[in-house]
Design a protein around this motif. Structure first.
Motif, short mmCIF file in Angstrom:
data_model
loop_
_atom_site.label_atom_id
_atom_site.label_comp_id
_atom_site.label_asym_id
_atom_site.label_seq_id
_atom_site.Cartn_x
_atom_site.Cartn_y
_atom_site.Cartn_z
N ASP A 66 22.57 25.58 42.03
CA ASP A 66 23.10 24.63 43.00
C ASP A 66 22.03 23.74 43.64
O ASP A 66 22.19 22.51 43.68
N LEU A 67 20.96 24.32 44.14
CA LEU A 67 19.97 23.53 44.87
C LEU A 67 18.96 22.82 43.97
O LEU A 67 18.71 21.63 44.14
N ASN A 68 18.37 23.54 43.03
CA ASN A 68 17.29 22.98 42.22
C ASN A 68 17.73 22.46 40.85
O ASN A 68 16.96 21.79 40.18
N HIS A 69 18.92 22.83 40.43
CA HIS A 69 19.48 22.38 39.13
C HIS A 69 18.54 22.70 37.96
O HIS A 69 18.40 21.92 37.02
N TRP A 70 17.92 23.88 38.01
CA TRP A 70 17.06 24.31 36.92
C TRP A 70 17.89 24.82 35.75
O TRP A 70 17.44 24.76 34.60
N LEU A 71 19.07 25.37 36.03
CA LEU A 71 19.97 25.88 34.99
C LEU A 71 21.39 25.41 35.28
O LEU A 71 21.74 25.20 36.44
N THR A 72 22.19 25.31 34.23
CA THR A 72 23.62 25.07 34.42
C THR A 72 24.29 26.42 34.71
O THR A 72 23.67 27.47 34.54
N LEU A 73 25.54 26.39 35.10
CA LEU A 73 26.24 27.64 35.39
C LEU A 73 26.38 28.49 34.14
O LEU A 73 26.27 29.72 34.19
N THR A 74 26.59 27.85 32.99
CA THR A 74 26.67 28.60 31.74
C THR A 74 25.33 29.25 31.41
O THR A 74 25.28 30.41 31.01
N PHE A 128 33.32 36.43 36.57
CA PHE A 128 34.65 36.61 36.00
C PHE A 128 35.34 35.26 35.81
O PHE A 128 35.90 34.99 34.74
N ILE A 129 35.31 34.42 36.82
CA ILE A 129 35.95 33.10 36.73
C ILE A 129 35.31 32.27 35.63
O ILE A 129 36.00 31.61 34.84
N LEU A 130 33.99 32.30 35.54
CA LEU A 130 33.30 31.55 34.49
C LEU A 130 33.67 32.08 33.10
O LEU A 130 33.90 31.30 32.17
N ALA A 131 33.76 33.40 32.96
CA ALA A 131 34.07 33.99 31.65
C ALA A 131 35.51 33.70 31.22
O ALA A 131 35.77 33.44 30.05
N ILE A 132 36.44 33.71 32.16
CA ILE A 132 37.85 33.56 31.81
C ILE A 132 38.29 32.10 31.79
O ILE A 132 39.04 31.68 30.91
N TRP A 133 37.83 31.28 32.74
CA TRP A 133 38.28 29.89 32.82
C TRP A 133 37.21 28.88 32.44
O TRP A 133 37.51 27.69 32.35
N GLY A 134 35.98 29.28 32.24
CA GLY A 134 34.93 28.35 31.85
C GLY A 134 34.32 27.65 33.06
O GLY A 134 34.57 28.01 34.20
N GLU A 135 33.54 26.61 32.78
CA GLU A 135 32.81 25.92 33.85
C GLU A 135 33.70 25.12 34.77
O GLU A 135 33.30 24.75 35.87
N ASN A 136 34.93 24.81 34.34
CA ASN A 136 35.84 24.05 35.21
C ASN A 136 36.35 24.89 36.36
O ASN A 136 36.92 24.37 37.30
N GLY A 137 36.22 26.19 36.28
CA GLY A 137 36.64 27.07 37.36
C GLY A 137 38.08 27.50 37.24
O GLY A 137 38.77 27.21 36.26
N PHE A 138 38.54 28.20 38.27
CA PHE A 138 39.88 28.77 38.29
C PHE A 138 40.95 27.69 38.19
O PHE A 138 40.86 26.64 38.80
N SER A 139 41.95 27.97 37.37
CA SER A 139 43.07 27.05 37.20
C SER A 139 44.33 27.88 36.95
O SER A 139 44.28 28.91 36.28
N ILE A 140 45.47 27.40 37.46
CA ILE A 140 46.73 28.10 37.21
C ILE A 140 47.34 27.72 35.87
O ILE A 140 48.32 28.30 35.44
N ASN A 141 46.72 26.76 35.20
CA ASN A 141 47.18 26.33 33.89
C ASN A 141 46.88 27.42 32.86
O ASN A 141 45.73 27.74 32.62
N PRO A 142 47.93 27.99 32.22
CA PRO A 142 47.69 29.07 31.25
C PRO A 142 46.87 28.64 30.04
O PRO A 142 46.25 29.46 29.39
N GLU A 143 46.85 27.35 29.73
CA GLU A 143 46.09 26.86 28.58
C GLU A 143 44.58 26.90 28.83
O GLU A 143 43.80 26.87 27.88
N SER A 144 44.16 26.95 30.09
CA SER A 144 42.73 26.94 30.40
C SER A 144 42.11 28.34 30.34
O SER A 144 40.90 28.48 30.45
N ILE A 145 42.94 29.36 30.16
CA ILE A 145 42.44 30.75 30.12
C ILE A 145 41.90 31.06 28.74
O ILE A 145 42.53 30.75 27.72
N ASP A 146 40.74 31.68 28.69
CA ASP A 146 40.17 32.17 27.44
C ASP A 146 40.70 33.60 27.25
O ASP A 146 40.17 34.55 27.81
N TYR A 147 41.76 33.72 26.47
CA TYR A 147 42.44 35.01 26.33
C TYR A 147 41.59 36.04 25.59
O TYR A 147 41.73 37.23 25.83
N ILE A 148 40.70 35.59 24.74
CA ILE A 148 39.80 36.53 24.06
C ILE A 148 38.87 37.19 25.08
O ILE A 148 38.69 38.41 25.09
#
Length: 187
Positions: free
Chosen positions: A34-42, A130-150
């Motif tokens: 967040d502060l130094n932007h040395w790494l992305t969230l992924t 958990f949110i990053l693993a299941i919904w990716g970098e876009n974050g939590f979404s109620i859209n079922p298509e954005s969930i990584d079911y694997i």
């Protein structure tokens, strides 16, 4: 200048990470992503995975990895020293205070008060991952298509196995990695 910035960032992490490595994850994420932007969230999530799998404390492994990534070997050394130095001073002082005043109820009250804060820090890191693993970098979404079911299935299976049979977590991580890698290669 970057070495000083690395030292100061990991000094702050070392100074305020109470409760162990996993409790330091939100602090590391704040400084590094967040502060130094040395790494992305992924990349930060990958950092956590690597730091957990390698021997040693997760905060120190993270400091070494980030420092190396930003400024090579000198960066790794400076970031690691920045992370460790406050802990050494604080632990030495607290050990002296604890042995001198361990019978006081105030000391026991302070320790009891820190427990919920440590649990909250660990839970915060877990929810972020958990949110990053299941919904990716876009974050939590109620859209079922954005969930990584694997990922959700692997997570659920790993939790079930860990709770039911209590195997060594390393074997569960390795198994999840192999299965996930195979599924994503096929996919």
């Amino acid at each position: 200048m970057i070495l000083l910035k690395l030292f100061w960032s990991f000094f702050q992490i070392g100074m305020f990470s109470i409760g162990g490595g996993m409790a330091a994850m939100p602090l590391i994420q704040n400084q590094v992503v967040d502060l130094n932007h040395w790494l992305t969230l992924t990349e930060f999530t990958d950092l956590i995975t690597i730091a957990e799998m390698t021997p040693g404390p997760i905060a120190i492994n993270s400091a070494s990895f980030v420092g190396s990534r930003i400024a090579g070997l000198p960066g790794a050394i400076i970031a690691t020293i920045g992370c460790v130095f406050p802990s050494c001073v604080i632990v030495s002082f607290l050990a002296w205070v604890y042995y001198k005043y361990k019978g006081l109820t105030v000391v026991q009250g302070v320790l009891s008060g820190l427990r919920p804060a440590v649990v909250a820090l660990i839970a915060s890191a877990g929810v972020s991952i958990f949110i990053l693993a299941i919904w990716g970098e876009n974050g939590f979404s109620i859209n079922p298509e954005s969930i990584d079911y694997i990922s959700l299935l692997l997570f659920g299976t790993a939790v079930f196995i860990l709770r039911r049979w209590k195997p060594n977590p390393i074997f569960v991580m390795l198994g999840s990695g192999v299965i996930g890698g195979a599924i994503y290669l096929i996919k």
